[in-house]
Design a protein around this motif. Structure first.
Motif, short mmCIF file in Angstrom:
data_model
loop_
_atom_site.label_atom_id
_atom_site.label_comp_id
_atom_site.label_asym_id
_atom_site.label_seq_id
_atom_site.Cartn_x
_atom_site.Cartn_y
_atom_site.Cartn_z
N GLU A 90 -7.24 3.83 8.13
CA GLU A 90 -8.62 3.96 7.64
C GLU A 90 -8.75 5.13 6.68
O GLU A 90 -9.42 5.03 5.65
N ALA A 91 -8.11 6.25 7.00
CA ALA A 91 -8.17 7.41 6.11
C ALA A 91 -7.50 7.10 4.78
O ALA A 91 -8.00 7.46 3.71
N TYR A 92 -6.39 6.43 4.83
CA TYR A 92 -5.69 6.04 3.60
C TYR A 92 -6.55 5.09 2.77
O TYR A 92 -6.66 5.23 1.55
N ALA A 93 -7.20 4.14 3.44
CA ALA A 93 -8.06 3.19 2.72
C ALA A 93 -9.24 3.92 2.10
O ALA A 93 -9.63 3.61 0.97
N ASP A 94 -9.82 4.88 2.79
CA ASP A 94 -10.94 5.65 2.24
C ASP A 94 -10.52 6.42 1.00
O ASP A 94 -11.24 6.45 0.00
N THR A 95 -9.36 7.06 1.05
CA THR A 95 -8.92 7.83 -0.12
C THR A 95 -8.60 6.92 -1.29
O THR A 95 -8.90 7.25 -2.43
N VAL A 96 -8.05 5.77 -1.05
CA VAL A 96 -7.73 4.84 -2.14
C VAL A 96 -8.99 4.29 -2.77
O VAL A 96 -9.12 4.25 -3.99
N TYR A 97 -9.95 3.88 -1.95
CA TYR A 97 -11.18 3.30 -2.50
C TYR A 97 -12.05 4.35 -3.15
O TYR A 97 -12.76 4.08 -4.10
N ASN A 98 -12.03 5.58 -2.67
CA ASN A 98 -12.86 6.65 -3.26
C ASN A 98 -12.28 7.15 -4.58
O ASN A 98 -13.01 7.56 -5.46
N THR A 99 -10.97 7.14 -4.76
CA THR A 99 -10.37 7.65 -5.98
C THR A 99 -10.24 6.59 -7.05
O THR A 99 -10.00 6.91 -8.21
N SER A 100 -10.41 5.32 -6.76
CA SER A 100 -10.23 4.26 -7.76
C SER A 100 -11.38 4.21 -8.75
O SER A 100 -11.25 3.68 -9.83
N GLY A 101 -12.54 4.72 -8.39
CA GLY A 101 -13.66 4.76 -9.33
C GLY A 101 -14.58 3.57 -9.20
O GLY A 101 -15.75 3.72 -8.95
N SER A 102 -14.10 2.40 -9.41
CA SER A 102 -14.94 1.21 -9.31
C SER A 102 -14.36 0.27 -8.26
O SER A 102 -13.16 0.15 -8.13
N SER A 103 -15.26 -0.41 -7.60
CA SER A 103 -14.81 -1.31 -6.55
C SER A 103 -14.44 -2.68 -7.10
O SER A 103 -13.88 -3.48 -6.40
N SER A 104 -14.77 -2.96 -8.37
CA SER A 104 -14.48 -4.28 -8.92
C SER A 104 -13.03 -4.42 -9.33
O SER A 104 -12.48 -5.50 -9.30
N SER A 105 -12.40 -3.32 -9.74
CA SER A 105 -10.99 -3.41 -10.13
C SER A 105 -10.12 -3.17 -8.92
O SER A 105 -10.35 -2.26 -8.14
N VAL A 106 -9.09 -3.98 -8.77
CA VAL A 106 -8.18 -3.87 -7.64
C VAL A 106 -6.86 -3.32 -8.16
O VAL A 106 -6.22 -3.92 -9.01
N SER A 107 -6.47 -2.16 -7.65
CA SER A 107 -5.22 -1.55 -8.09
C SER A 107 -4.10 -1.94 -7.14
O SER A 107 -4.33 -2.58 -6.11
N THR A 108 -2.89 -1.53 -7.47
CA THR A 108 -1.76 -1.85 -6.60
C THR A 108 -1.87 -1.14 -5.26
O THR A 108 -1.45 -1.66 -4.24
N SER A 109 -2.46 0.07 -5.24
CA SER A 109 -2.61 0.77 -3.97
C SER A 109 -3.62 0.06 -3.07
O SER A 109 -3.50 0.07 -1.86
#
Length: 125
Positions: A90-109
């Motif tokens: 959950e902590a890893y998911a929070d950091t990935v979603y918070n640092t990606s900027g937008s929720s519409s783009s899906v990155s490899t992380s």
């Protein structure tokens, strides 16, 4: 279904044993190491069959008990591992979603996080 076939087979074997015992009603001499006794063969056959059934049944009950203990141990271990890893995921998911900027783009992380979450869901089943 397997239990039903086992029950039918046990009944057939019991019937054959009973017929065999009834046919052999003569008295036989049995040596018990310290004494010799005369016993009707029907009682000897039925007694040995009953004793064999009790021995096999006790081994089956012991094996089932051991398997149930193993299931409880593994279930406890699974819950412990899930409790340890859930906050980290959950902590890893929070950091990935918070640092990606937008929720519409899906990155490899994000894909890695989703794969890790699906792996944990699969393990919990």
């Amino acid at each position: 279904m397997k239990t039903q076939w086992s029950l039918i087979a046990a009944l057939v074997i019991a019937l054959l044993t009973a017929v065999f015992a009834v046919i052999n009603v003569k008295s036989v001499q049995v040596n018990l190491l310290f004494r010799t006794v005369n016993v009707p063969l029907i009682l000897l056959i039925l007694g040995c069959t009953l004793l064999g059934g009790l021995i096999v049944g006790s081994f089956g009950i012991f094996r089932q008990y051991k398997l149930q203990r193993e299931i409880k141990r593994l279930t406890t271990q699974l819950h412990t591992l899930q409790e340890e890893h859930t906050p980290a995921v959950e902590a890893y998911a929070d950091t990935v979603y918070n640092t990606s900027g937008s929720s519409s783009s899906v990155s490899t992380s994000d894909k890695d996080t989703e794969q890790t979450s699906s792996d944990l869901d699969r393990l919990s089943k």
